[in-house]
Design a protein around this motif. Structure first.
Motif, short mmCIF file in Angstrom:
data_model
loop_
_atom_site.label_atom_id
_atom_site.label_comp_id
_atom_site.label_asym_id
_atom_site.label_seq_id
_atom_site.Cartn_x
_atom_site.Cartn_y
_atom_site.Cartn_z
N VAL A 132 106.59 -41.52 -71.15
CA VAL A 132 106.02 -42.84 -70.95
C VAL A 132 106.20 -43.32 -69.50
CG1 VAL A 132 106.17 -45.26 -71.68
CG2 VAL A 132 106.33 -43.44 -73.37
N GLY A 133 107.43 -43.19 -68.97
CA GLY A 133 107.73 -43.66 -67.61
C GLY A 133 106.91 -42.90 -66.57
N SER B 53 104.10 -41.58 -66.98
CA SER B 53 102.68 -41.95 -67.08
C SER B 53 102.39 -43.23 -66.29
CB SER B 53 102.26 -42.11 -68.54
OG SER B 53 102.64 -43.36 -69.08
N VAL B 54 103.41 -44.08 -66.16
CA VAL B 54 103.24 -45.30 -65.36
C VAL B 54 103.20 -44.92 -63.88
CG1 VAL B 54 104.28 -47.53 -64.75
CG2 VAL B 54 104.41 -46.70 -67.11
N PRO C 145 99.44 -42.18 -63.50
CA PRO C 145 98.48 -42.32 -64.61
C PRO C 145 97.38 -41.26 -64.61
CG PRO C 145 98.34 -44.20 -63.08
CD PRO C 145 99.53 -43.40 -62.68
N THR D 200 100.77 -50.29 -73.84
CA THR D 200 101.89 -50.69 -72.98
C THR D 200 102.14 -49.68 -71.87
OG1 THR D 200 103.34 -49.68 -74.59
CG2 THR D 200 103.09 -52.07 -74.74
N SER D 201 101.43 -48.55 -71.88
CA SER D 201 101.59 -47.55 -70.81
C SER D 201 100.33 -46.69 -70.77
CB SER D 201 102.79 -46.65 -71.11
OG SER D 201 102.51 -45.82 -72.22
N TYR E 96 100.32 -43.57 -70.95
CA TYR E 96 100.49 -42.59 -72.03
C TYR E 96 99.95 -43.15 -73.34
CZ TYR E 96 102.61 -40.15 -75.92
OH TYR E 96 102.79 -39.49 -77.12
N GLY F 185 109.74 -52.78 -71.64
CA GLY F 185 108.66 -52.13 -72.40
C GLY F 185 109.04 -51.76 -73.83
#
Ligand code: NAD
Ligand code: WQD
Length: 340
Positions: free
Chosen positions: A88-89, A91-92, A95, A148-149, A151, A298
């Protein structure tokens, strides 16, 4: 014997699913580019099933390679698509990497399904699509929330792509929304292999117990939950893997009620972070060094699945306990670190 393509089949959930597929009599061909896995996993699978799956090292982002693969493998009857990037991180931070790897690969595969009339597709989705739910437990009809992301967004977009394609073609898809998979195969020949510092709770716990990490940070104890820590639905990866076999059978036997179906895969039980920590200590006898720290940005407060649809329609139910999952995760970690 029906031949099934498993993309990402050397990864964490994919490898456990390959074992269950082979044990259920399917012929498996794996595609993986080893971007988040090791070739040794192939040996682990073969040790368990005594039946080496076919393996093609291939990057699904390279469209021409994907086309070439299907030209040679025209007897594939179904695809289980695990291959994706999942941090997830990251992907931020990056992207485009996520949109390319998680969306292009899906599109290329679906184009081949069209070319070769492959009708059966299973997709790895995630409970992340629900965001912070309005009510618990979460049913499949709960609204999909603002992602929220990046991902999480790739999972939402993938579901939309699949729904659109299924609406106008003979493709049948089951999207499986996983909650939090944990644990390892009972034989500990395969398990989770996190790259770098684990972001997920259970591998961080086992690495802390193994002395690789100094201390587990528990992200927040001031949430509106009983003990103040966040609640998740932790499911044993072997239970999760078994659900794929049942879902595949549903498609192959044309038992599906529509061309696009969605199922939650969880246990239906919510456990807090502190409950997981306590359960780990109790099950393994290991004392865990942990500290309560600030909330992780998050994080949702609480998510756990309503599993009625999977129970009744798929005839599948998670069977293993949290204790079994944590014991297997610890046994796997000890094997990796050669701890007696
Ligand atoms: P994983 O990283 O262990 O496995 C993914 C596999 O795909 C890896 O072996 C990787 O090398 C391969 N791969 C990635 N990109 C590829 C590409 N372009 N070409 C070929 N192979 C590629 O992840 P996992 O935990 O097994 O997750 C499997 C799927 O389930 C993913 O789609 C993930 O988003 C989804 N999911 C995972 C979780 C979880 O907590 N593990 C939860 C919900 C959904
Ligand atoms: C679980 C709980 C943390 C680490 C992620 C993805 C989600 C899905 C599953 C793919 C949370 C707490 C964690 C730590 C902690 N993956 N925690 N200390 O956040 O539910 O979901 O994996 O689709 O998309 O976001 O899983 O394992 O990271 O966290 O206290 O060192 O453990 O705050 O409450 P999460 P997780």
């Amino acid at each position: 014997m029906k031949k099934i393509l498993v993309t990402g089949g050397l990864g964490y959930i994919g490898s456990h699913t390959v074992v269950e597929l082979q044990n259920s009599g399917y012929q498996v061909i794996i595609i993986d580019n080893l971007s988040n896995s090791s070739i040794d996993v192939l040996e682990g699978i073969t040790d368990i099933t005594k039946n080496p799956p076919e393996f093609e090292r291939l990057d699904l982002r390279i469209k021409s390679d994907v086309s070439e693969f299907f030209k040679i493998n025209q007897d594939i009857e179904g695809i289980i698509h695990f291959a994706a990037s999942k941090a997830v991180g990251e992907s931020v931070e990056n992207p485009l990497l996520y949109y390319e790897n998680n969306l292009n690969t899906l599109i290329y595969l679906l184009q081949e399904c069209k070319s070769y009339d492959i009708k059966n597709f299973i997709f790895s989705s995630s409970c992340t699509v629900y965001g912070e739910p309005d009510s618990l437990p979460i049913t499949e009809s709960a609204p999909v929330k603002e992602p929220t992301s990046p991902y999480g967004n790739t999972k939402q977009i993938s579901e939309e792509i699949l729904k659109d394609v299924c609406a106008i073609s003979s493709l049948k898809t089951i999207a499986l929304r996983y909650f939090n998979p944990i644990g390892a195969h009972d034989t500990v020949k395969i398990g989770e292999l996190p790259a770098g510092v684990p972001q997920n709770l259970v591998p961080f716990i086992t690495q802390t117990a193994a002395g690789i990490r100094e201390r587990l940070s528990v992200f927040g104890d001031d949430y509106p939950t009983e003990d103040g820590s966040c609640i998740r639905d932790y499911i044993h990866v072997v239970d999760l893997a078994k659900a794929h076999v049942v879902a595949l059978e549903r498609l192959l036997l044309e038992k599906n009620e529509s061309n696009y179906e969605v199922f939650n895969l969880g246990t239906g039980r919510g456990s807090s972070v502190l409950e997981v920590v306590n359960s780990f200590e109790k099950t393994t006898g290991e004392k865990l060094n942990y500290k309560i720290v600030d909330r992780r940005p998050g994080d949702v407060i609480a998510v756990y699945a309503d599993t009625q649809k999977a129970n009744e329609v798929l005839g599948w139910k998670a069977e293993k306990t949290m204790e079994e999952a944590l014991a297997s995760a610890w046994k796997w970690e000890k094997k990796l670190r050669e701890i007696e």
